[in-house]
Design a protein around this motif. Structure first.
Motif: not given
Length: 127
Positions: A29, A34, A36-37, A42, A44, A62
């Protein structure tokens, strides 16, 4: 390195909690904005790629993207993984099999996106 791992993932379809078997895909990613990054991983655990009528990768996104605000939680290294489940809504992608991404490796692009529409599945490949 294992590219796929089969596991059970509960997905609510029409509220009936129907089970689907999803495979994990190796994900890089590059959407650094983000929440979540972290380090191109990731946190998530699973994502949704949309683009139902996509013909090219810029028409995908995404759907799980959530913009990191300056005071947002940053994922710890313990929750990060490169192998995640990807629900794919891009029905024209050759890797999509019943909304399950079957690619061994994909990349999500978007750099400093502020909305999900500024992200894309860089690995989308039209049938």
């Amino acid at each position: 390195m294992v590219k796929y791992e089969t596991f059970m993932l509960m997905l609510a379809e029409g509220g009936n909690g129907k089970e689907k078997i999803m495979e994990k895909t190796y994900l890089d990613c590059y959407v650094t904005s983000c929440v979540y990054n972290a380090n191109n991983c990731c946190g998530k655990g699973d994502i949704v790629v949309n683009g139902k009528d996509a013909k090219v990768n810029r028409e995908t996104a995404c759907d799980s993207f959530k913009e990191r605000k300056s005071d947002s939680f940053k994922n710890s290294a313990n929750s990060l993984t490169k192998d995640i489940a990807i629900v794919c809504e891009a029905t024209n992608c050759r890797f999509n099999e019943n909304k399950n991404c079957k690619a061994e490796h994909i990349s999500i692009a978007g750099g400093n996106a502020s909305t999900s529409t500024e992200t894309e599945c860089a690995s989308f490949d039209a049938r």
